[in-house]
Write a protein that holds these residues in place. Sequence first.
Motif, PDB file in Angstrom:
ATOM      1  N   GLU A 102      -3.289  14.197 -25.133  1.00 49.58           N
ATOM      2  CA  GLU A 102      -3.677  15.384 -24.368  1.00 49.58           C
ATOM      3  C   GLU A 102      -3.289  16.660 -25.107  1.00 49.58           C
ATOM      4  O   GLU A 102      -4.052  17.638 -25.145  1.00 49.58           O
ATOM      5  N   ARG A 103      -2.125  16.668 -25.692  1.00 49.28           N
ATOM      6  CA  ARG A 103      -1.668  17.844 -26.425  1.00 49.28           C
ATOM      7  C   ARG A 103      -2.563  18.098 -27.643  1.00 49.28           C
ATOM      8  O   ARG A 103      -2.859  19.252 -27.991  1.00 49.28           O
ATOM      9  N   ASP A 104      -2.998  17.021 -28.287  1.00 50.16           N
ATOM     10  CA  ASP A 104      -3.896  17.159 -29.435  1.00 50.16           C
ATOM     11  C   ASP A 104      -5.235  17.769 -29.011  1.00 50.16           C
ATOM     12  O   ASP A 104      -5.815  18.590 -29.756  1.00 50.16           O
ATOM     13  N   LYS A 105      -5.737  17.381 -27.850  1.00 50.14           N
ATOM     14  CA  LYS A 105      -7.001  17.970 -27.372  1.00 50.14           C
ATOM     15  C   LYS A 105      -6.844  19.468 -27.145  1.00 50.14           C
ATOM     16  O   LYS A 105      -7.760  20.258 -27.422  1.00 50.14           O
ATOM     17  N   MET A 106      -5.681  19.893 -26.657  1.00 54.81           N
ATOM     18  CA  MET A 106      -5.434  21.322 -26.477  1.00 54.81           C
ATOM     19  C   MET A 106      -5.399  22.028 -27.829  1.00 54.81           C
ATOM     20  O   MET A 106      -5.955  23.127 -27.990  1.00 54.81           O
ATOM     21  N   THR A 107      -4.741  21.420 -28.798  1.00 58.62           N
ATOM     22  CA  THR A 107      -4.710  21.995 -30.140  1.00 58.62           C
ATOM     23  C   THR A 107      -6.117  22.143 -30.701  1.00 58.62           C
ATOM     24  O   THR A 107      -6.471  23.182 -31.276  1.00 58.62           O
ATOM     25  N   ARG A 108      -6.932  21.127 -30.511  1.00 55.94           N
ATOM     26  CA  ARG A 108      -8.303  21.175 -31.027  1.00 55.94           C
ATOM     27  C   ARG A 108      -9.114  22.259 -30.333  1.00 55.94           C
ATOM     28  O   ARG A 108      -9.956  22.915 -30.958  1.00 55.94           O
ATOM     29  N   LEU A 109      -8.862  22.463 -29.052  1.00 55.83           N
ATOM     30  CA  LEU A 109      -9.574  23.528 -28.335  1.00 55.83           C
ATOM     31  C   LEU A 109      -9.192  24.894 -28.900  1.00 55.83           C
ATOM     32  O   LEU A 109     -10.060  25.741 -29.166  1.00 55.83           O
ATOM     33  N   LEU A 110      -7.909  25.120 -29.089  1.00 54.99           N
ATOM     34  CA  LEU A 110      -7.480  26.402 -29.653  1.00 54.99           C
ATOM     35  C   LEU A 110      -8.020  26.580 -31.072  1.00 54.99           C
ATOM     36  O   LEU A 110      -8.455  27.678 -31.455  1.00 54.99           O
ATOM     37  N   ASP A 111      -8.022  25.516 -31.847  1.00 56.44           N
ATOM     38  CA  ASP A 111      -8.527  25.580 -33.220  1.00 56.44           C
ATOM     39  C   ASP A 111     -10.035  25.852 -33.277  1.00 56.44           C
ATOM     40  O   ASP A 111     -10.560  26.257 -34.316  1.00 56.44           O
ATOM     41  N   ALA A 112     -10.713  25.626 -32.158  1.00 59.17           N
ATOM     42  CA  ALA A 112     -12.156  25.900 -32.101  1.00 59.17           C
ATOM     43  C   ALA A 112     -12.464  27.378 -31.915  1.00 59.17           C
ATOM     44  O   ALA A 112     -13.629  27.760 -31.817  1.00 59.17           O
ATOM     45  N   GLY A 113     -11.414  28.208 -31.847  1.00 59.38           N
ATOM     46  CA  GLY A 113     -11.641  29.645 -31.814  1.00 59.38           C
ATOM     47  C   GLY A 113     -11.142  30.350 -30.571  1.00 59.38           C
ATOM     48  O   GLY A 113     -11.678  31.398 -30.202  1.00 59.38           O
ATOM     49  N   PHE A 114     -10.080  29.790 -29.939  1.00 56.71           N
ATOM     50  CA  PHE A 114      -9.577  30.365 -28.700  1.00 56.71           C
ATOM     51  C   PHE A 114      -8.080  30.683 -28.803  1.00 56.71           C
ATOM     52  O   PHE A 114      -7.349  30.070 -29.578  1.00 56.71           O
ATOM     53  N   ILE A 115      -7.642  31.648 -28.002  1.00 55.73           N
ATOM     54  CA  ILE A 115      -6.264  32.119 -27.969  1.00 55.73           C
ATOM     55  C   ILE A 115      -5.626  31.694 -26.654  1.00 55.73           C
ATOM     56  O   ILE A 115      -6.227  31.845 -25.595  1.00 55.73           O
ATOM     57  N   ASP A 116      -4.422  31.173 -26.726  1.00 56.21           N
ATOM     58  CA  ASP A 116      -3.570  31.004 -25.542  1.00 56.21           C
ATOM     59  C   ASP A 116      -2.957  32.379 -25.288  1.00 56.21           C
ATOM     60  O   ASP A 116      -2.042  32.801 -25.993  1.00 56.21           O
ATOM     61  N   THR A 117      -3.475  33.093 -24.296  1.00 54.37           N
ATOM     62  CA  THR A 117      -3.137  34.513 -24.171  1.00 54.37           C
ATOM     63  C   THR A 117      -1.654  34.735 -23.877  1.00 54.37           C
ATOM     64  O   THR A 117      -1.075  35.715 -24.344  1.00 54.37           O
ATOM     65  N   PHE A 118      -1.024  33.851 -23.122  1.00 52.67           N
ATOM     66  CA  PHE A 118       0.397  34.037 -22.837  1.00 52.67           C
ATOM     67  C   PHE A 118       1.213  33.934 -24.126  1.00 52.67           C
ATOM     68  O   PHE A 118       2.091  34.767 -24.392  1.00 52.67           O
ATOM     69  N   ARG A 119       0.915  32.938 -24.946  1.00 55.81           N
ATOM     70  CA  ARG A 119       1.638  32.788 -26.204  1.00 55.81           C
ATOM     71  C   ARG A 119       1.237  33.860 -27.221  1.00 55.81           C
ATOM     72  O   ARG A 119       2.005  34.177 -28.129  1.00 55.81           O
ATOM     73  N   HIS A 120       0.073  34.434 -27.059  1.00 56.92           N
ATOM     74  CA  HIS A 120      -0.335  35.567 -27.899  1.00 56.92           C
ATOM     75  C   HIS A 120       0.647  36.728 -27.727  1.00 56.92           C
ATOM     76  O   HIS A 120       1.043  37.377 -28.701  1.00 56.92           O
ATOM     77  N   PHE A 121       1.062  36.964 -26.492  1.00 56.08           N
ATOM     78  CA  PHE A 121       1.997  38.055 -26.221  1.00 56.08           C
ATOM     79  C   PHE A 121       3.460  37.622 -26.298  1.00 56.08           C
ATOM     80  O   PHE A 121       4.328  38.415 -26.672  1.00 56.08           O
TER      81      PHE A 121
END
Length: 254
Positions: free
Chosen positions: A170-189
């Motif tokens: 499950e964690r890998d799927k999240m990584t792949r989603l972010l790597d597809a061009g998305f930002i985790d906005t909370f961790r961005h800040f």
Amino acid sequence: MKLVSWNVNGLRACVNKGFLDYFKETDADLFCLQETKLQDGQIELELGEAYTPYWNYAIKKGYSGTAVFSKRKPLSVRYGMEADQEPEGRIITLEFDGFHLVTVYTPNAKRDLSRLPYRLEWEDRFRNYLVQLDALKPVIVCGDLNVAHQEIDIKNAKANRNNSGFTPEERDKMTRLLDAGFIDTFRHFYPDREDAYTWWSNMPKVRERNVGWRIDYFLASARLAPSLLDARIDAHVLGSDHCPIVLETKEIGV
């Protein structure tokens, strides 16, 4: 622009625990819900004339379901990724001039991981769906993604390593989603902020001791980074086993 997302774990119960007080206080432009657990006609909400509600109900009664309460009139509304394959009411997409808003309630793999294969297949379809939307205009995704992505996102990482919501798959799927061009906005800040959680077990004293998981997110297309102003977790707000999360942005595409 202010956006709120909240897994209410049953909207009727949450309304009895102060939901409308928080809703009115936040005065969001877009207010997204997951796990509404109701059917059409089972609730009457006094949201005010400024808001139009959009509901996606699960076929199964008292299960899943999503909603968006919007001050802005969308260009289009879509329910699910593939209309004939989404009986659980998990996704609503609103298209606006400058972006797509997607609210989602990601399937849980279940405690015994019996639904993990379905969950992983669903994740691939959802990622592809978001990438297709992102090719048209930027995307903001919010909701209960049912995964703590990194060890910093969960109180007891070692003890939960192979549990539902914190499996390597499950964690890998999240990584792949972010790597597809998305930002985790909370961790961005707040890349290093610890003890920042959005869900707590109902076991005694767990929430009081802040033994939680961060499984609710606002994600955004990477090119929206200059428009992001802040992301926060309203952990003080009760009424559900999850708390609301908030994203503030500049006006997008205006």
